[in-house]
Scaffold this motif. Structure first.
Motif, PDB file in Angstrom:
ATOM      1  N   THR A  11       0.825  -1.210   0.000  1.00 59.10           N
ATOM      2  CA  THR A  11       0.000   0.000   0.000  1.00 59.10           C
ATOM      3  C   THR A  11       0.857   1.257   0.000  1.00 59.10           C
ATOM      4  N   LEU A  12       1.906   1.275   0.806  1.00 60.81           N
ATOM      5  CA  LEU A  12       2.800   2.433   0.833  1.00 60.81           C
ATOM      6  C   LEU A  12       3.547   2.594  -0.487  1.00 60.81           C
ATOM      7  N   ALA A  13       3.951   1.503  -1.110  1.00 62.16           N
ATOM      8  CA  ALA A  13       4.622   1.579  -2.411  1.00 62.16           C
ATOM      9  C   ALA A  13       3.669   2.112  -3.480  1.00 62.16           C
ATOM     10  N   PHE A  14       2.422   1.675  -3.441  1.00 60.79           N
ATOM     11  CA  PHE A  14       1.438   2.172  -4.397  1.00 60.79           C
ATOM     12  C   PHE A  14       1.175   3.661  -4.196  1.00 60.79           C
ATOM     13  N   ALA A  15       1.041   4.083  -2.946  1.00 61.55           N
ATOM     14  CA  ALA A  15       0.813   5.499  -2.667  1.00 61.55           C
ATOM     15  C   ALA A  15       2.004   6.336  -3.110  1.00 61.55           C
ATOM     16  N   GLY A  16       3.219   5.855  -2.883  1.00 70.80           N
ATOM     17  CA  GLY A  16       4.404   6.574  -3.337  1.00 70.80           C
ATOM     18  C   GLY A  16       4.469   6.688  -4.849  1.00 70.80           C
ATOM     19  N   SER A  17       4.067   5.636  -5.537  1.00 68.68           N
ATOM     20  CA  SER A  17       4.089   5.690  -7.001  1.00 68.68           C
ATOM     21  C   SER A  17       3.006   6.628  -7.541  1.00 68.68           C
ATOM     22  N   VAL A  18       1.868   6.711  -6.859  1.00 69.11           N
ATOM     23  CA  VAL A  18       0.826   7.656  -7.269  1.00 69.11           C
ATOM     24  C   VAL A  18       1.319   9.091  -7.075  1.00 69.11           C
ATOM     25  N   GLY A  19       1.971   9.357  -5.952  1.00 72.63           N
ATOM     26  CA  GLY A  19       2.519  10.688  -5.705  1.00 72.63           C
ATOM     27  C   GLY A  19       3.563  11.078  -6.729  1.00 72.63           C
ATOM     28  N   MET A  20       4.458  10.153  -7.057  1.00 79.07           N
ATOM     29  CA  MET A  20       5.478  10.454  -8.066  1.00 79.07           C
ATOM     30  C   MET A  20       4.864  10.612  -9.453  1.00 79.07           C
ATOM     31  N   THR A  21       3.776   9.905  -9.725  1.00 80.00           N
ATOM     32  CA  THR A  21       3.085  10.082 -11.003  1.00 80.00           C
ATOM     33  C   THR A  21       2.519  11.491 -11.124  1.00 80.00           C
ATOM     34  N   PHE A  22       1.926  11.998 -10.030  1.00 84.21           N
ATOM     35  CA  PHE A  22       1.450  13.384 -10.047  1.00 84.21           C
ATOM     36  C   PHE A  22       2.595  14.348 -10.318  1.00 84.21           C
ATOM     37  N   LEU A  23       3.738  14.103  -9.717  1.00 81.96           N
ATOM     38  CA  LEU A  23       4.882  14.998  -9.894  1.00 81.96           C
ATOM     39  C   LEU A  23       5.422  14.932 -11.323  1.00 81.96           C
ATOM     40  N   VAL A  24       5.507  13.743 -11.894  1.00 80.81           N
ATOM     41  CA  VAL A  24       5.972  13.611 -13.274  1.00 80.81           C
ATOM     42  C   VAL A  24       4.976  14.258 -14.231  1.00 80.81           C
ATOM     43  N   LEU A  25       3.676  14.119 -13.957  1.00 79.97           N
ATOM     44  CA  LEU A  25       2.678  14.793 -14.795  1.00 79.97           C
ATOM     45  C   LEU A  25       2.810  16.308 -14.716  1.00 79.97           C
ATOM     46  N   ALA A  26       3.154  16.815 -13.538  1.00 76.54           N
ATOM     47  CA  ALA A  26       3.340  18.261 -13.393  1.00 76.54           C
ATOM     48  C   ALA A  26       4.502  18.751 -14.249  1.00 76.54           C
ATOM     49  N   CYS A  27       5.469  17.884 -14.486  1.00 75.21           N
ATOM     50  CA  CYS A  27       6.616  18.264 -15.315  1.00 75.21           C
ATOM     51  C   CYS A  27       6.402  17.961 -16.794  1.00 75.21           C
ATOM     52  N   ALA A  28       5.635  16.928 -17.112  1.00 76.20           N
ATOM     53  CA  ALA A  28       5.610  16.403 -18.473  1.00 76.20           C
ATOM     54  C   ALA A  28       4.445  16.867 -19.335  1.00 76.20           C
ATOM     55  N   LEU A  29       3.391  17.370 -18.747  1.00 74.16           N
ATOM     56  CA  LEU A  29       2.266  17.793 -19.557  1.00 74.16           C
ATOM     57  C   LEU A  29       2.644  18.978 -20.437  1.00 74.16           C
ATOM     58  N   PRO A  30       1.945  19.189 -21.549  1.00 73.97           N
ATOM     59  CA  PRO A  30       2.278  20.313 -22.423  1.00 73.97           C
ATOM     60  C   PRO A  30       2.228  21.641 -21.667  1.00 73.97           C
ATOM     61  N   GLN A  31       3.094  22.551 -22.044  1.00 77.51           N
ATOM     62  CA  GLN A  31       3.240  23.877 -21.460  1.00 77.51           C
ATOM     63  C   GLN A  31       3.748  23.827 -20.022  1.00 77.51           C
ATOM     64  N   HIS A  32       4.327  22.729 -19.619  1.00 74.57           N
ATOM     65  CA  HIS A  32       4.948  22.638 -18.301  1.00 74.57           C
ATOM     66  C   HIS A  32       6.440  22.436 -18.500  1.00 74.57           C
ATOM     67  N   ASN A  33       7.220  22.648 -17.457  1.00 78.07           N
ATOM     68  CA  ASN A  33       8.659  22.456 -17.547  1.00 78.07           C
ATOM     69  C   ASN A  33       9.154  21.613 -16.389  1.00 78.07           C
ATOM     70  N   TRP A  34      10.458  21.477 -16.262  1.00 77.45           N
ATOM     71  CA  TRP A  34      11.043  20.549 -15.301  1.00 77.45           C
ATOM     72  C   TRP A  34      11.250  21.151 -13.921  1.00 77.45           C
ATOM     73  N   TRP A  35      10.970  22.399 -13.691  1.00 78.74           N
ATOM     74  CA  TRP A  35      11.192  23.039 -12.400  1.00 78.74           C
ATOM     75  C   TRP A  35      10.455  22.367 -11.236  1.00 78.74           C
ATOM     76  N   PRO A  36       9.266  21.830 -11.417  1.00 78.67           N
ATOM     77  CA  PRO A  36       8.592  21.190 -10.280  1.00 78.67           C
ATOM     78  C   PRO A  36       9.327  19.993  -9.697  1.00 78.67           C
ATOM     79  N   PHE A  37      10.238  19.424 -10.443  1.00 74.28           N
ATOM     80  CA  PHE A  37      10.917  18.225  -9.968  1.00 74.28           C
ATOM     81  C   PHE A  37      11.866  18.508  -8.804  1.00 74.28           C
ATOM     82  N   PHE A  38      12.152  19.785  -8.526  1.00 73.94           N
ATOM     83  CA  PHE A  38      12.983  20.125  -7.377  1.00 73.94           C
ATOM     84  C   PHE A  38      12.321  19.761  -6.051  1.00 73.94           C
TER      85      PHE A  38
END
Length: 134
Positions: A11-38
């Motif tokens: 459950t903790l591994a799944f929750a961590g992967s969901v959180g990282m997916t949100f973060l990667v989406l914040a960086c990867a969607l169109p008109q976004h950049n890599w700054w959120p990954f900090f």
């Protein structure tokens, strides 16, 4: 390691992967950049003060100056993780550094990731576990 420990770990591994997916989406969607990954630096740094204070506590009292200072530092790290995307979205320039959609995804990732870290400390805090080296 019992079945409930394995289920908790999954459950903790799944929750961590969901959180990282949100973060990667914040960086990867169109008109976004890599700054959120900090924000990942805050995820990595947040458990260290409490882990260090547990390592150097005498164990006699539940509240010590070392532990209270560690909680203070951890709170500062968590608040910084939530404030960084807001500051980047409100940057005073012609175009903000990140968009508000990206800021929302980062805030969602922060909530999920910090709840996962808290869940890890709650789930694996007992002294009778053989893998209690954390």
């Amino acid at each position: 390691m019992g079945d409930s420990d394995i289920a908790t770990l999954i459950t903790l591994a799944f929750a961590g992967s969901v959180g990282m997916t949100f973060l990667v989406l914040a960086c990867a969607l169109p008109q976004h950049n890599w700054w959120p990954f900090f924000v990942v630096m805050f995820y990595i740094a947040s458990p260290f003060p409490v882990l260090i204070s547990r390592r150097y506590s005498d164990g006699s009292s539940s509240s010590s100056a070392c532990h209270e200072f560690a909680v203070f530092l951890t709170t500062g790290i968590v608040i910084s993780a939530f404030s960084l995307p807001v500051v980047l979205a409100r940057a005073p320039s012609l175009a903000p550094v990140i968009t508000w959609g990206s800021c929302g995804l980062i805030l969602a990732a922060n909530i999920v990731m910090f709840l996962t870290i808290v869940g890890f400390f709650i789930a694996f805090n007992s002294e009778d576990l053989s893998y209690n080296m954390w």
